[in-house]
Design a protein around this motif. Sequence first.
Motif, PDB file in Angstrom:
ATOM      1  N   GLY A 135      79.782  52.524   7.221  1.00  0.00           N
ATOM      2  CA  GLY A 135      80.977  52.074   6.759  1.00  0.00           C
ATOM      3  C   GLY A 135      81.633  51.680   7.883  1.00  0.00           C
ATOM      4  N   ILE A 136      81.569  51.304   9.552  1.00  0.00           N
ATOM      5  CA  ILE A 136      82.130  50.765  10.403  1.00  0.00           C
ATOM      6  C   ILE A 136      82.321  49.745  10.387  1.00  0.00           C
ATOM      7  CG2 ILE A 136      82.738  50.775  12.895  1.00  0.00           C
ATOM      8  CD1 ILE A 136      81.420  53.854  13.117  1.00  0.00           C
ATOM      9  N   THR A 137      83.297  48.716   9.406  1.00  0.00           N
ATOM     10  CA  THR A 137      83.343  47.027   9.535  1.00  0.00           C
ATOM     11  C   THR A 137      84.179  46.502  10.561  1.00  0.00           C
ATOM     12  OG1 THR A 137      85.178  47.094   7.658  1.00  0.00           O
ATOM     13  CG2 THR A 137      83.096  47.623   7.535  1.00  0.00           C
ATOM     14  N   LEU A 138      84.402  45.750  10.354  1.00  0.00           N
ATOM     15  CA  LEU A 138      85.714  44.722  11.157  1.00  0.00           C
ATOM     16  C   LEU A 138      87.280  45.365  10.900  1.00  0.00           C
ATOM     17  CD1 LEU A 138      84.527  41.170  12.224  1.00  0.00           C
ATOM     18  CD2 LEU A 138      83.868  43.282  13.580  1.00  0.00           C
ATOM     19  N   ASP A 139      87.206  45.882   9.966  1.00  0.00           N
ATOM     20  CA  ASP A 139      88.719  46.135   9.959  1.00  0.00           C
ATOM     21  C   ASP A 139      88.385  47.882  10.271  1.00  0.00           C
ATOM     22  OD1 ASP A 139      88.797  43.381   8.532  1.00  0.00           O
ATOM     23  OD2 ASP A 139      87.939  44.463   6.759  1.00  0.00           O
ATOM     24  N   TYR A 140      88.420  48.023  10.817  1.00  0.00           N
ATOM     25  CA  TYR A 140      87.739  49.516  11.258  1.00  0.00           C
ATOM     26  C   TYR A 140      88.669  50.154  12.250  1.00  0.00           C
ATOM     27  CZ  TYR A 140      86.865  53.805  12.686  1.00  0.00           C
ATOM     28  OH  TYR A 140      86.521  55.111  13.478  1.00  0.00           O
ATOM     29  N   ALA A 141      89.686  50.597  12.693  1.00  0.00           N
ATOM     30  CA  ALA A 141      90.520  51.137  13.604  1.00  0.00           C
ATOM     31  C   ALA A 141      90.123  52.747  14.486  1.00  0.00           C
ATOM     32  CB  ALA A 141      91.536  51.517  13.246  1.00  0.00           C
ATOM     33  N   PRO A 142      88.932  51.725  15.167  1.00  0.00           N
ATOM     34  CA  PRO A 142      88.590  53.061  16.058  1.00  0.00           C
ATOM     35  C   PRO A 142      89.236  54.129  16.396  1.00  0.00           C
ATOM     36  CG  PRO A 142      87.689  51.526  17.294  1.00  0.00           C
ATOM     37  CD  PRO A 142      88.209  50.723  16.276  1.00  0.00           C
ATOM     38  N   LYS A 143      89.104  55.471  17.076  1.00  0.00           N
ATOM     39  CA  LYS A 143      90.107  55.933  17.611  1.00  0.00           C
ATOM     40  C   LYS A 143      88.626  57.491  18.557  1.00  0.00           C
ATOM     41  CE  LYS A 143      93.944  59.187  16.983  1.00  0.00           C
ATOM     42  NZ  LYS A 143      94.230  60.172  17.948  1.00  0.00           N
ATOM     43  N   ARG A 144      89.385  57.591  19.575  1.00  0.00           N
ATOM     44  CA  ARG A 144      88.029  58.382  20.737  1.00  0.00           C
ATOM     45  C   ARG A 144      88.113  59.693  20.498  1.00  0.00           C
ATOM     46  NH1 ARG A 144      91.558  55.272  24.289  1.00  0.00           N
ATOM     47  NH2 ARG A 144      93.321  56.398  24.526  1.00  0.00           N
ATOM     48  N   ARG A 145      87.420  60.602  20.624  1.00  0.00           N
ATOM     49  CA  ARG A 145      87.541  61.707  20.790  1.00  0.00           C
ATOM     50  C   ARG A 145      88.922  61.835  21.333  1.00  0.00           C
ATOM     51  NH1 ARG A 145      82.701  64.517  19.714  1.00  0.00           N
ATOM     52  NH2 ARG A 145      83.863  66.662  20.785  1.00  0.00           N
ATOM     53  N   GLU A 146      89.686  62.805  21.166  1.00  0.00           N
ATOM     54  CA  GLU A 146      90.791  63.086  21.957  1.00  0.00           C
ATOM     55  C   GLU A 146      90.343  64.395  23.229  1.00  0.00           C
ATOM     56  OE1 GLU A 146      92.839  61.278  23.567  1.00  0.00           O
ATOM     57  OE2 GLU A 146      93.493  59.754  21.998  1.00  0.00           O
ATOM     58  N   ASP A 147      88.975  65.438  22.731  1.00  0.00           N
ATOM     59  CA  ASP A 147      88.661  66.189  23.546  1.00  0.00           C
ATOM     60  C   ASP A 147      87.584  65.976  24.333  1.00  0.00           C
ATOM     61  OD1 ASP A 147      87.266  65.719  20.702  1.00  0.00           O
ATOM     62  OD2 ASP A 147      86.584  68.109  21.033  1.00  0.00           O
ATOM     63  N   LEU A 148      87.438  64.990  24.164  1.00  0.00           N
ATOM     64  CA  LEU A 148      86.207  65.402  25.518  1.00  0.00           C
ATOM     65  C   LEU A 148      86.530  64.483  26.945  1.00  0.00           C
ATOM     66  CD1 LEU A 148      84.844  61.499  23.789  1.00  0.00           C
ATOM     67  CD2 LEU A 148      83.804  63.969  23.172  1.00  0.00           C
ATOM     68  N   THR A 149      86.053  65.445  27.898  1.00  0.00           N
ATOM     69  CA  THR A 149      85.885  65.182  29.073  1.00  0.00           C
ATOM     70  C   THR A 149      85.799  63.800  30.479  1.00  0.00           C
ATOM     71  OG1 THR A 149      85.819  67.112  28.986  1.00  0.00           O
ATOM     72  CG2 THR A 149      86.547  66.047  31.233  1.00  0.00           C
ATOM     73  N   ALA A 150      86.525  62.778  30.333  1.00  0.00           N
ATOM     74  CA  ALA A 150      86.097  61.574  30.727  1.00  0.00           C
ATOM     75  C   ALA A 150      86.319  61.198  31.862  1.00  0.00           C
ATOM     76  CB  ALA A 150      87.770  61.162  29.944  1.00  0.00           C
ATOM     77  N   ASP A 166      80.596  32.754  21.209  1.00  0.00           N
ATOM     78  CA  ASP A 166      81.197  32.682  20.203  1.00  0.00           C
ATOM     79  C   ASP A 166      82.025  34.038  19.800  1.00  0.00           C
ATOM     80  OD1 ASP A 166      79.048  33.661  18.141  1.00  0.00           O
ATOM     81  OD2 ASP A 166      77.842  32.985  19.787  1.00  0.00           O
ATOM     82  N   ALA A 167      82.598  33.879  18.875  1.00  0.00           N
ATOM     83  CA  ALA A 167      83.007  34.626  18.239  1.00  0.00           C
ATOM     84  C   ALA A 167      81.811  35.731  17.451  1.00  0.00           C
ATOM     85  CB  ALA A 167      84.046  34.804  16.978  1.00  0.00           C
ATOM     86  N   GLU A 168      81.395  35.303  17.001  1.00  0.00           N
ATOM     87  CA  GLU A 168      80.321  36.105  15.665  1.00  0.00           C
ATOM     88  C   GLU A 168      79.771  36.725  16.493  1.00  0.00           C
ATOM     89  OE1 GLU A 168      76.281  34.692  12.997  1.00  0.00           O
ATOM     90  OE2 GLU A 168      78.039  33.167  13.115  1.00  0.00           O
ATOM     91  N   THR A 169      79.028  36.257  17.379  1.00  0.00           N
ATOM     92  CA  THR A 169      78.098  37.238  18.555  1.00  0.00           C
ATOM     93  C   THR A 169      79.252  38.378  18.849  1.00  0.00           C
ATOM     94  OG1 THR A 169      76.544  35.296  19.437  1.00  0.00           O
ATOM     95  CG2 THR A 169      76.347  37.268  21.157  1.00  0.00           C
ATOM     96  N   LEU A 170      80.145  38.354  18.865  1.00  0.00           N
ATOM     97  CA  LEU A 170      81.421  39.321  19.736  1.00  0.00           C
ATOM     98  C   LEU A 170      81.438  40.215  19.237  1.00  0.00           C
ATOM     99  CD1 LEU A 170      84.131  36.682  22.302  1.00  0.00           C
ATOM    100  CD2 LEU A 170      82.394  38.494  22.940  1.00  0.00           C
ATOM    101  N   ALA A 171      81.377  40.273  17.776  1.00  0.00           N
ATOM    102  CA  ALA A 171      81.975  40.555  16.713  1.00  0.00           C
ATOM    103  C   ALA A 171      80.965  41.733  16.397  1.00  0.00           C
ATOM    104  CB  ALA A 171      82.013  39.568  15.284  1.00  0.00           C
ATOM    105  N   ARG A 172      79.693  41.372  16.522  1.00  0.00           N
ATOM    106  CA  ARG A 172      78.757  41.478  16.091  1.00  0.00           C
ATOM    107  C   ARG A 172      78.281  43.227  17.583  1.00  0.00           C
ATOM    108  NH1 ARG A 172      74.486  38.044  17.116  1.00  0.00           N
ATOM    109  NH2 ARG A 172      74.004  38.765  19.316  1.00  0.00           N
ATOM    110  N   ASP A 173      78.073  42.066  18.479  1.00  0.00           N
ATOM    111  CA  ASP A 173      78.105  43.470  19.823  1.00  0.00           C
ATOM    112  C   ASP A 173      78.720  43.947  19.721  1.00  0.00           C
ATOM    113  OD1 ASP A 173      76.290  41.606  20.475  1.00  0.00           O
ATOM    114  OD2 ASP A 173      77.184  40.599  22.365  1.00  0.00           O
ATOM    115  N   LEU A 174      80.346  44.425  19.019  1.00  0.00           N
ATOM    116  CA  LEU A 174      81.167  44.967  18.956  1.00  0.00           C
ATOM    117  C   LEU A 174      81.120  46.133  18.319  1.00  0.00           C
ATOM    118  CD1 LEU A 174      84.436  46.707  20.287  1.00  0.00           C
ATOM    119  CD2 LEU A 174      84.968  44.310  19.065  1.00  0.00           C
ATOM    120  N   LEU A 175      80.279  45.607  17.228  1.00  0.00           N
ATOM    121  CA  LEU A 175      80.260  46.394  16.045  1.00  0.00           C
ATOM    122  C   LEU A 175      78.829  47.666  16.663  1.00  0.00           C
ATOM    123  CD1 LEU A 175      80.128  44.463  12.583  1.00  0.00           C
ATOM    124  CD2 LEU A 175      81.910  46.667  13.361  1.00  0.00           C
TER     125      LEU A 175
END
Lengths: 107, 200
Positions: free
Chosen positions: A9-24, A75-84
């Motif tokens: 269900g993750i699409t380009l309109d999705y605003a991802p939020k990283r988990r805050e409890d991870l150690t980075a 091209d934006a299409e490739t970027l969008a696909r890779d980011l998704l």
Amino acid sequence: MSEAVDTEGITLDYAPKRREDLTAVELDGEAVLYDARDGGVHKLDPVATVLWNSFDGSLTLRELVLDLDAVFDRDAETLARDLLGYTRQLGAVGLLEGVPPHHKKKR
Amino acid sequence: MDGELLADSTSAPAAQAGALMNRRQALYRAAVVGGALVWAAPSVQHLARGMAHAEVSPIDEGPPPPPPPAPAPQYHGVSYVGFVFTCEGVLYKAKWERSADTFVDAGNLPHCTAPAGWGTAVKLAGPSHKNVPGKGDILFATSFGDGELYSVTFTLPAGCSVSDGAGVAMGGGGGRTDSGYCVGGTVTAPNEITFTAEES
């Protein structure tokens, strides 16, 4: 605030939020994430790290594609696909807020 | 009041623009650092638990499912036994078959290591337990079990002594099969040896 969503269900309109409890830990622009919940360790390359740091739940992937488009000659299409694909990977291993980890079915 | 509104309406877009530039600069720097000014999809390396090995990009499939438990074997008690004993200075060997409930030719003991002395001992002469040379009706077995024979004890006449024994308990599903396991004999008295199989 990200709503609960399956990786598919993750699409380009999705605003991802990283988990805050991870150690980075970040070294030379590359992040290593440790998930105490399952003991998983994930290493991000430099671009993946910048994107990860942008995943604060306020930016949609569509907006991030514009950023990538401004920096990379691709091209934006490739970027969008890779980011998704990247975002779904993160979601699948349970690194995003509100995205339950996904285990592939046995082949 | 107007000043506040003006300040709000101008500072928010300015902040957003700043964030945008920062993000794009960071992406640019990341691309330079990573040698990736030519676009390559961002990658995640999923390092296994404890970092024993690394898997690049594909989704972690999680640990493999545990193998299904092996079906519990069904044993059917003691099938046959062999033992070595001494009477009046002569070393004998005896083989008892549960299916016939009698002593049989003590030729070999398949499946298990024969008791010590088996190779050189004098065979019990025949299928009848009355055929111990010179002793008559002196060797008998008592058994215990619930339907199956899980324990069998052999008692020799006083003065005879048993030294070693081995037996086999057959196992398998509904019927008898050739699978089984060895049952050691326990010398419970100088003239007594017991074989006990696993109940199932």
